[in-house]
Design a protein around this motif. Structure first.
Motif, PDB file in Angstrom:
ATOM      1  N   VAL A 154     -78.669   3.098 -63.458  1.00  0.00           N
ATOM      2  CA  VAL A 154     -79.121   1.711 -63.326  1.00  0.00           C
ATOM      3  C   VAL A 154     -80.319   1.690 -62.384  1.00  0.00           C
ATOM      4  CG1 VAL A 154     -78.510  -0.630 -62.600  1.00  0.00           C
ATOM      5  CG2 VAL A 154     -76.773   0.845 -63.662  1.00  0.00           C
ATOM      6  N   VAL A 155     -81.455   1.238 -62.871  1.00  0.00           N
ATOM      7  CA  VAL A 155     -82.663   1.124 -62.047  1.00  0.00           C
ATOM      8  C   VAL A 155     -83.044  -0.346 -61.939  1.00  0.00           C
ATOM      9  CG1 VAL A 155     -85.069   1.802 -61.746  1.00  0.00           C
ATOM     10  CG2 VAL A 155     -83.465   3.385 -62.833  1.00  0.00           C
ATOM     11  N   VAL A 156     -83.212  -0.809 -60.709  1.00  0.00           N
ATOM     12  CA  VAL A 156     -83.662  -2.184 -60.481  1.00  0.00           C
ATOM     13  C   VAL A 156     -85.130  -2.129 -60.065  1.00  0.00           C
ATOM     14  CG1 VAL A 156     -83.324  -4.300 -59.173  1.00  0.00           C
ATOM     15  CG2 VAL A 156     -81.349  -2.878 -59.767  1.00  0.00           C
ATOM     16  N   ASN A 157     -85.985  -2.676 -60.901  1.00  0.00           N
ATOM     17  CA  ASN A 157     -87.416  -2.754 -60.607  1.00  0.00           C
ATOM     18  C   ASN A 157     -87.645  -3.942 -59.686  1.00  0.00           C
ATOM     19  OD1 ASN A 157     -90.188  -2.862 -60.557  1.00  0.00           O
ATOM     20  ND2 ASN A 157     -90.413  -3.499 -62.695  1.00  0.00           N
ATOM     21  N   SER A 211     -77.797  -4.574 -54.499  1.00  0.00           N
ATOM     22  CA  SER A 211     -76.633  -5.402 -54.841  1.00  0.00           C
ATOM     23  C   SER A 211     -76.638  -5.757 -56.323  1.00  0.00           C
ATOM     24  CB  SER A 211     -76.626  -6.678 -53.991  1.00  0.00           C
ATOM     25  OG  SER A 211     -76.500  -6.370 -52.615  1.00  0.00           O
ATOM     26  N   LEU A 212     -77.820  -6.068 -56.846  1.00  0.00           N
ATOM     27  CA  LEU A 212     -77.926  -6.380 -58.275  1.00  0.00           C
ATOM     28  C   LEU A 212     -77.619  -5.148 -59.121  1.00  0.00           C
ATOM     29  CD1 LEU A 212     -81.158  -8.596 -58.302  1.00  0.00           C
ATOM     30  CD2 LEU A 212     -78.781  -9.346 -58.486  1.00  0.00           C
ATOM     31  N   GLY A 213     -78.089  -3.986 -58.672  1.00  0.00           N
ATOM     32  CA  GLY A 213     -77.801  -2.752 -59.399  1.00  0.00           C
ATOM     33  C   GLY A 213     -76.328  -2.421 -59.403  1.00  0.00           C
ATOM     34  N   ILE A 214     -75.670  -2.631 -58.259  1.00  0.00           N
ATOM     35  CA  ILE A 214     -74.234  -2.367 -58.162  1.00  0.00           C
ATOM     36  C   ILE A 214     -73.450  -3.344 -59.047  1.00  0.00           C
ATOM     37  CG2 ILE A 214     -72.262  -2.493 -56.578  1.00  0.00           C
ATOM     38  CD1 ILE A 214     -74.194  -1.380 -54.412  1.00  0.00           C
ATOM     39  N   LYS A 215     -73.898  -4.585 -59.081  1.00  0.00           N
ATOM     40  CA  LYS A 215     -73.238  -5.573 -59.930  1.00  0.00           C
ATOM     41  C   LYS A 215     -73.376  -5.198 -61.409  1.00  0.00           C
ATOM     42  CE  LYS A 215     -72.952 -10.543 -60.785  1.00  0.00           C
ATOM     43  NZ  LYS A 215     -73.505 -11.896 -60.434  1.00  0.00           N
ATOM     44  N   ALA A 216     -74.534  -4.613 -61.765  1.00  0.00           N
ATOM     45  CA  ALA A 216     -74.771  -4.236 -63.162  1.00  0.00           C
ATOM     46  C   ALA A 216     -74.092  -2.920 -63.529  1.00  0.00           C
ATOM     47  CB  ALA A 216     -76.275  -4.112 -63.406  1.00  0.00           C
ATOM     48  N   ALA A 217     -73.674  -2.139 -62.530  1.00  0.00           N
ATOM     49  CA  ALA A 217     -73.034  -0.850 -62.806  1.00  0.00           C
ATOM     50  C   ALA A 217     -71.729  -1.054 -63.574  1.00  0.00           C
ATOM     51  CB  ALA A 217     -72.777  -0.107 -61.500  1.00  0.00           C
ATOM     52  N   LYS A 218     -71.522  -0.269 -64.619  1.00  0.00           N
ATOM     53  CA  LYS A 218     -70.331  -0.417 -65.466  1.00  0.00           C
ATOM     54  C   LYS A 218     -69.101   0.267 -64.886  1.00  0.00           C
ATOM     55  CE  LYS A 218     -71.963   1.482 -69.182  1.00  0.00           C
ATOM     56  NZ  LYS A 218     -72.053   1.961 -70.588  1.00  0.00           N
ATOM     57  N   HIS A 219     -69.319   1.240 -64.005  1.00  0.00           N
ATOM     58  CA  HIS A 219     -68.217   2.109 -63.610  1.00  0.00           C
ATOM     59  C   HIS A 219     -67.801   1.907 -62.151  1.00  0.00           C
ATOM     60  CE1 HIS A 219     -68.904   3.886 -67.465  1.00  0.00           C
ATOM     61  NE2 HIS A 219     -70.089   4.367 -67.126  1.00  0.00           N
ATOM     62  N   LYS A 226     -66.884   0.871 -56.310  1.00  0.00           N
ATOM     63  CA  LYS A 226     -67.167  -0.562 -56.392  1.00  0.00           C
ATOM     64  C   LYS A 226     -66.128  -1.366 -55.613  1.00  0.00           C
ATOM     65  CE  LYS A 226     -69.758  -2.746 -60.066  1.00  0.00           C
ATOM     66  NZ  LYS A 226     -69.783  -3.327 -61.416  1.00  0.00           N
ATOM     67  N   THR A 227     -64.904  -0.879 -55.643  1.00  0.00           N
ATOM     68  CA  THR A 227     -63.832  -1.559 -54.911  1.00  0.00           C
ATOM     69  C   THR A 227     -64.140  -1.619 -53.429  1.00  0.00           C
ATOM     70  OG1 THR A 227     -62.161  -0.864 -56.527  1.00  0.00           O
ATOM     71  CG2 THR A 227     -61.377  -1.482 -54.338  1.00  0.00           C
ATOM     72  N   GLY A 274     -70.017  -6.158 -49.604  1.00  0.00           N
ATOM     73  CA  GLY A 274     -71.370  -5.624 -49.756  1.00  0.00           C
ATOM     74  C   GLY A 274     -72.139  -5.586 -48.454  1.00  0.00           C
ATOM     75  N   PHE A 275     -73.356  -6.115 -48.504  1.00  0.00           N
ATOM     76  CA  PHE A 275     -74.233  -6.106 -47.331  1.00  0.00           C
ATOM     77  C   PHE A 275     -74.277  -7.476 -46.654  1.00  0.00           C
ATOM     78  CE2 PHE A 275     -76.372  -3.305 -50.606  1.00  0.00           C
ATOM     79  CZ  PHE A 275     -75.844  -2.114 -50.116  1.00  0.00           C
ATOM     80  N   LYS A 276     -73.276  -8.307 -46.926  1.00  0.00           N
ATOM     81  CA  LYS A 276     -73.313  -9.701 -46.486  1.00  0.00           C
ATOM     82  C   LYS A 276     -73.507  -9.847 -44.976  1.00  0.00           C
ATOM     83  CE  LYS A 276     -70.654 -14.012 -46.675  1.00  0.00           C
ATOM     84  NZ  LYS A 276     -69.394 -14.652 -47.152  1.00  0.00           N
ATOM     85  N   LYS A 277     -72.822  -9.025 -44.193  1.00  0.00           N
ATOM     86  CA  LYS A 277     -72.867  -9.193 -42.737  1.00  0.00           C
ATOM     87  C   LYS A 277     -74.210  -8.814 -42.130  1.00  0.00           C
ATOM     88  CE  LYS A 277     -67.905  -8.671 -41.891  1.00  0.00           C
ATOM     89  NZ  LYS A 277     -66.851  -7.880 -41.181  1.00  0.00           N
TER      90      LYS A 277
END
Length: 378
Positions: free
Chosen positions: A82-85, A126-134, A216-217, A224-227
């Motif tokens: 997954v690559v986020v441009n 974060s967007l890349g992790i959300k898009a990750a299937k596994h 992912k869990t 995530g990186f919220k803090k």
């Protein structure tokens, strides 16, 4: 041999030298020895789960063209990349479109450029992790090349064989000629030995975003990186400080599991990079910051006092053998650690850089504390 009674100043110097020597010895024994004596990693698991590789890229067209195929062509049963441009203004999108036509395991998405709103690396990640299937994910950067086709096999095996949630890998620089490259690789080596040694001794505190794996869990549980989303850097070290424990963290030292990055072409470029990386250290816990501050401080005092006592012949015969013993002990651990990680003869850099490294890093920390320039991810 008659040794004259030391005066008050000499007593202070001898006492300080004793403290420094003990602190350095205990630090090496406790934090570096685990890497030097690390047992050979278990063979690659025969049952490997599907995995997602997540890469954030900003204006990385040339690097993606050069290095992305080595990620996409890993020897691994089932994986996606997954690559986020991230708002690139070069040909990154075109490069990814060409690769997508060739590789079925590539997925990419684009964040539109927005000059009015600055965001760091954490948003695209974060967007890349959300898009990750596994469930199992490996993080790296666009300017990184896996050191072998078995990179993913080793990183994921270290994650699942011990039922861990987080694996710390090694991100190295490519070996080139020149003193600047030697310095870059030595600094990278010593930092890696430190964070890996801390993890192996039960106190993980950082990783390199160029080569780390987690589930992912774990990411969702940590929110995530919220803090620390407001801090430009820290997608690796600040995340590890929140998510890692002594029981859920593994390390992967195998030389086939390294990533290799394009080294900065000048000391100035490295310094700018280092300033961004060190800017997050102010947010470390006191229990983590204290030894990280004390190590370079006591190391510099050790060398300074050793030189000073050369000019005190009455005490040199007592102090210098202990100094030599500590130096040899450190060199032995450095060599064994370099052997374990496959980082070659870089440990010899100790004789060139051990004294000046704390000074250079100290100046960079000072500039970070006194400067107002915002450190941005580029």
């Amino acid at each position: 041999m008659n040794i004259p009674q030391p005066n008050t100043l000499e007593i202070i110097a001898l006492s300080l030298m004793g403290f420094v020597w003990i602190w350095q010895f205990v630090f090496l024994l406790r934090r570096i020895r685990p890497v030097a004596l690390y047992q050979t990693e278990a063979p690659i698991s025969e049952s490997l789960p599907p995995v997602s590789v997540v890469i954030s890229a900003r204006n990385e067209a040339k690097n993606l063209e050069k290095f992305l195929p080595s990620v996409l062509e890993q020897d691994y049963p089932e994986f996606q990349v997954v690559v986020v441009n991230d708002g690139s203004e070069d040909e990154t999108d075109m490069v990814l479109a060409r690769f997508k036509a060739k590789y079925d395991n590539l997925y990419y998405t684009t964040i539109a450029p927005d000059k009015k709103f600055y965001h760091g690396k954490k948003l695209p990640l974060s967007l890349g992790i959300k898009a990750a299937k596994h469930e199992h994910m490996v993080m790296t950067d666009a300017d990184c090349q896996p050191s072998s086709e078995e990179w993913l096999r080793h990183m994921v095996s270290s994650l699942i064989q011990q039922d861990k949630e987080l694996t710390l890998g090694i991100g190295n620089y490519k070996k080139e000629k020149g003193l600047n490259n030697l310095w870059l690789r030595y600094d990278t080596f010593t930092i890696a030995m430190q964070y890996l040694g801390f993890a192996l001794s039960g106190k993980p505190y950082m990783a390199t975003g160029r080569n780390m794996a987690y589930t992912k869990t774990l990411f969702n549980r940590t929110k995530g990186f919220k803090k620390h989303i407001y801090i430009a850097s820290g997608d690796d070290d600040l995340f590890v400080q929140e998510a890692a424990t002594k029981s859920n963290t593994a390390v992967c030292l195998n030389s086939k599991a390294h990533t290799l990055s394009v080294p900065p072409r000048s000391f100035k470029k490295w310094k700018e990079q280092k300033q961004r990386h060190l800017s997050t250290s102010a947010h470390y816990s006191t229990g983590t910051k204290s030894p990280l501050i004390m190590e370079p401080l006591t190391r510099e005092l050790f060398w300074t006092l050793t030189v000073i006592f050369i000019f005190f012949p009455n005490f040199a015969t007592i102090v210098l053998p202990f100094s030599l013993l500590l130096l040899l002990f450190k060199l032995l651990l450095w060599k064994k650690a370099a052997d374990k990680t496959g980082m070659g003869k870089i440990f010899w850099g100790l004789f060139l850089f051990d004294i000046i490294q704390p000074i250079i890093l100290g100046f960079i920390h000072f500039e970070n504390l006194t400067g107002s320039k915002k450190r941005k991810w580029k």
